[in-house]
Scaffold this motif. Structure first.
Motif, PDB file in Angstrom:
ATOM      1  N   TRP A   1      -8.777  -1.804  -1.309  1.00 27.12           N
ATOM      2  CA  TRP A   1      -8.945  -0.940  -2.483  1.00 27.12           C
ATOM      3  C   TRP A   1      -8.577  -1.757  -3.713  1.00 27.12           C
ATOM      4  O   TRP A   1      -7.437  -2.206  -3.848  1.00 27.12           O
ATOM      5  N   GLY A  50      -3.860  -2.823  -1.103  1.00 24.51           N
ATOM      6  CA  GLY A  50      -4.344  -1.436  -1.105  1.00 24.51           C
ATOM      7  C   GLY A  50      -5.472  -1.299  -0.096  1.00 24.51           C
ATOM      8  O   GLY A  50      -6.338  -2.167  -0.002  1.00 24.51           O
ATOM      9  N   ARG A  51      -5.422  -0.220   0.655  1.00 25.98           N
ATOM     10  CA  ARG A  51      -6.404  -0.052   1.732  1.00 25.98           C
ATOM     11  C   ARG A  51      -7.382   1.065   1.442  1.00 25.98           C
ATOM     12  O   ARG A  51      -7.013   2.097   0.894  1.00 25.98           O
ATOM     13  N   GLY A  52      -8.631   0.831   1.828  1.00 29.67           N
ATOM     14  CA  GLY A  52      -9.647   1.876   1.749  1.00 29.67           C
ATOM     15  C   GLY A  52     -10.027   2.311   3.150  1.00 29.67           C
ATOM     16  O   GLY A  52      -9.406   1.893   4.130  1.00 29.67           O
ATOM     17  N   GLN A  53     -11.033   3.148   3.233  1.00 28.30           N
ATOM     18  CA  GLN A  53     -11.539   3.588   4.534  1.00 28.30           C
ATOM     19  C   GLN A  53     -12.050   2.374   5.306  1.00 28.30           C
ATOM     20  O   GLN A  53     -12.464   1.390   4.698  1.00 28.30           O
ATOM     21  N   GLY A  88     -11.158   7.270  -4.516  1.00 25.32           N
ATOM     22  CA  GLY A  88     -11.219   7.219  -3.050  1.00 25.32           C
ATOM     23  C   GLY A  88      -9.955   7.830  -2.460  1.00 25.32           C
ATOM     24  O   GLY A  88      -8.881   7.784  -3.080  1.00 25.32           O
ATOM     25  N   SER A 145       0.886  -1.160   0.000  1.00 25.76           N
ATOM     26  CA  SER A 145       0.000   0.000   0.000  1.00 25.76           C
ATOM     27  C   SER A 145       0.926   1.212   0.000  1.00 25.76           C
ATOM     28  O   SER A 145       1.871   1.259   0.800  1.00 25.76           O
ATOM     29  N   THR A 146       0.666   2.155  -0.878  1.00 27.53           N
ATOM     30  CA  THR A 146       1.557   3.325  -0.921  1.00 27.53           C
ATOM     31  C   THR A 146       1.470   4.128   0.374  1.00 27.53           C
ATOM     32  O   THR A 146       2.429   4.784   0.766  1.00 27.53           O
ATOM     33  N   ASN A 147       0.319   4.067   1.057  1.00 23.91           N
ATOM     34  CA  ASN A 147       0.239   4.766   2.351  1.00 23.91           C
ATOM     35  C   ASN A 147       1.183   4.118   3.359  1.00 23.91           C
ATOM     36  O   ASN A 147       1.893   4.813   4.091  1.00 23.91           O
ATOM     37  N   GLN A 157      -0.535  -2.442  -6.162  1.00 21.45           N
ATOM     38  CA  GLN A 157      -0.571  -2.582  -4.700  1.00 21.45           C
ATOM     39  C   GLN A 157      -1.095  -3.982  -4.375  1.00 21.45           C
ATOM     40  O   GLN A 157      -2.097  -4.421  -4.944  1.00 21.45           O
ATOM     41  N   ILE A 183      -4.395   8.248  -2.593  1.00 23.50           N
ATOM     42  CA  ILE A 183      -5.412   8.501  -3.619  1.00 23.50           C
ATOM     43  C   ILE A 183      -5.482   7.308  -4.556  1.00 23.50           C
ATOM     44  O   ILE A 183      -4.457   6.840  -5.079  1.00 23.50           O
ATOM     45  N   LYS A 198     -18.699   5.989  -7.863  1.00 25.96           N
ATOM     46  CA  LYS A 198     -17.425   6.393  -7.252  1.00 25.96           C
ATOM     47  C   LYS A 198     -16.275   6.193  -8.240  1.00 25.96           C
ATOM     48  O   LYS A 198     -16.044   5.092  -8.717  1.00 25.96           O
TER      49      LYS A 198
HETATM   50  C1  BTN Z   1     -11.578   4.678   0.087  1.00 31.47           C
HETATM   51  O1  BTN Z   1     -12.353   5.167  -0.723  1.00 31.47           O
HETATM   52  O2  BTN Z   1     -11.972   3.810   0.853  1.00 31.47           O
HETATM   53  C2  BTN Z   1     -10.145   5.157   0.127  1.00 31.47           C
HETATM   54  C3  BTN Z   1      -9.325   4.462  -0.914  1.00 31.47           C
HETATM   55  C4  BTN Z   1      -7.893   4.924  -0.945  1.00 31.47           C
HETATM   56  C5  BTN Z   1      -7.050   4.104  -1.892  1.00 31.47           C
HETATM   57  C6  BTN Z   1      -5.663   4.642  -2.051  1.00 31.47           C
HETATM   58  S1  BTN Z   1      -4.754   3.833  -3.316  1.00 31.47           S
HETATM   59  C7  BTN Z   1      -3.283   4.612  -2.803  1.00 31.47           C
HETATM   60  C8  BTN Z   1      -3.296   4.628  -1.299  1.00 31.47           C
HETATM   61  N1  BTN Z   1      -2.753   3.404  -0.773  1.00 31.47           N
HETATM   62  C9  BTN Z   1      -3.686   2.676  -0.144  1.00 31.47           C
HETATM   63  O3  BTN Z   1      -3.477   1.569   0.380  1.00 31.47           O
HETATM   64  N2  BTN Z   1      -4.850   3.299  -0.156  1.00 31.47           N
HETATM   65  C10 BTN Z   1      -4.774   4.573  -0.830  1.00 31.47           C
END
Ligand code: BTN
Length: 256
Positions: free
Chosen positions: A53, A45-48, A116, A17-19, A42, A135, A113
Motif C-alpha cells: 500500500w 503497508g499492506r494491501g489485498q 483501500g 503496517s498498522t494492521n 508505514q 484503512i 480508487k
Molecule cells: C487494498 O486496497 O489493497 C487495501 C489497502 C489497505 C491499506 C491500509 S493502510 C492501514 C492498514 N495497514 C496496512 O498495512 N494496510 C491497511
C-alpha cells in the motif's frame, strides 16, 4: 449515544503496517473495542493479496480499527466490511461526487480508487475473536508512484488540502454510525445502503472470469459477500474475491 469507535487513538510515528501493529498489540494488551492505531508513516503497508500500500508519510490517513464483533456469525463477516465501507463512503461524499463502493471493499471516486480497506479476522473456536480493519485513504498526496490502478486523492479531486485529524474524526463517526446499526441487528438497512452505492450496479459492463471475458450486470452481493453477476446468457453467478475482474473497456454501442 456515545461513540463506540475512536475513543482511544494510538498514534505511531512509524510502523511497518498498522494492521500488523494492532494484531501484535491485541495478543498482549486489552484494548477497548473501537481502538484506532494510526501511523504517520508505514514502512510495509499492506494491501489485498500481498500488494503493497503506497502512502507518502504524513500526507494520508493510514490506520486500523479494532472490533470485537463477537455477535457476528463467521458467515456474516462481510457485514463488517459493509459497515466500514459505508462509513467511509458517507464521509467522502461530503467532499466529492460519485463515491461508490467497489466490491469487495475499495472506495472509488468515479473510476479511480481513493481508499483501500484490508480487514483481517482472528477466528477462534468457530467464532470471530477480533477484527482489524485497516484503512488507507488518499488525502493530500498528489503523485502516486506505484503501479496501483487509477489512484486518486481528495486533494487531487478538490484542489484543496485537508486537515487529517478533522477528517479522521469524521470517518470514525461515519463508521460508528453503521457499526451501531450492525450491533442493533439492523442488517437490512446496511444491505440496502450498501447495494445503493455499489460500483457499477445495475448496468451492463465487461468482466473476466475463468471462462474469459463476458458482459454482465452486477445484481448485488449475497449473504456471504459474494458478488452476483447476471451474464448476458441469463446465467447468474456468485463470485468470491479474485474470481472475477472488472474490465475497463469503453462502453460499446450495445451498452446503456
Ligand atoms: C487494498 O486496497 O489493497 C487495501 C489497502 C489497505 C491499506 C491500509 S493502510 C492501514 C492498514 N495497514 C496496512 O498495512 N494496510 C491497511
Amino acid at each position: 449515544m456515545d461513540n463506540l469507535i475512536g475513543n482511544t487513538i494510538i498514534r505511531l510515528q512509524e510502523t511497518e503496517s498498522t494492521n500488523n501493529y494492532a494484531n501484535n498489540q491485541v495478543q498482549t494488551n486489552d484494548y477497548p473495542e473501537g481502538t484506532v492505531f494510526l501511523a504517520y508513516s508505514q514502512t510495509a503497508g499492506r494491501g489485498q493479496i500481498n500488494n503493497k500500500w503506497e502512502s507518502e508519510p504524513g500526507k494520508n490517513l493510514t490506520f486500523s480499527i479494532l472490533f470485537y464483533p463477537d455477535f457476528l456469525e463467521i458467515r456474516d463477516q462481510f457485514m463488517l466490511s459493509k459497515v466500514v465501507s459505508l462509513g467511509i463512503r458517507r464521509t467522502l461524499a461530503q467532499y466529492i461526487d460519485d463515491v461508490s463502493i467497489k466490491w469487495p471493499n475499495d472506495i472509488y471516486a468515479g473510476n479511480r480508487k481513493i481508499c483501500g480497506i484490508l480487514i483481517e479476522n482472528s477466528i477462534l473456536y468457530g467464532q470471530i475473536k477480533n477484527s482489524i480493519a485497516g484503512i488507507g485513504l488518499n488525502v493530500n498526496q498528489e503523485i502516486f508512484r506505484s503501479n496501483a490502478p487509477n489512484p486518486v486523492s481528495l486533494s487531487i479531486l478538490t484542489k484543496k488540502q485537508f486537515d487529517l485529524d478533522a477528517l479522521l474524526a469524521q470517518l470514525l463517526d461515519g463508521i460508528d454510525h453503521y457499526y451501531k446499526l450492525l450491533c442493533s441487528g439492523n442488517n437490512k438497512a446496511i444491505n440496502q445502503e450498501f447495494e445503493s452505492h455499489l460500483f457499477r450496479i445495475g448496468k451492463i459492463y465487461s468482466f473476466n472470469d475463468e471462462t474469459g471475458p463476458f458482459d454482465g450486470t452486477i445484481l448485488g452481493v449475497n449473504d456471504i459477500g459474494q458478488l452476483l453477476i447476471r451474464k448476458e446468457s441469463g446465467e447468474i453467478r456468485a463470485y468470491h474475491f479474485k474470481e472475477v475482474e472488472y474490465i475497463n473497456t469503453p462502453l460499446n454501442f450495445k451498452r446503456q
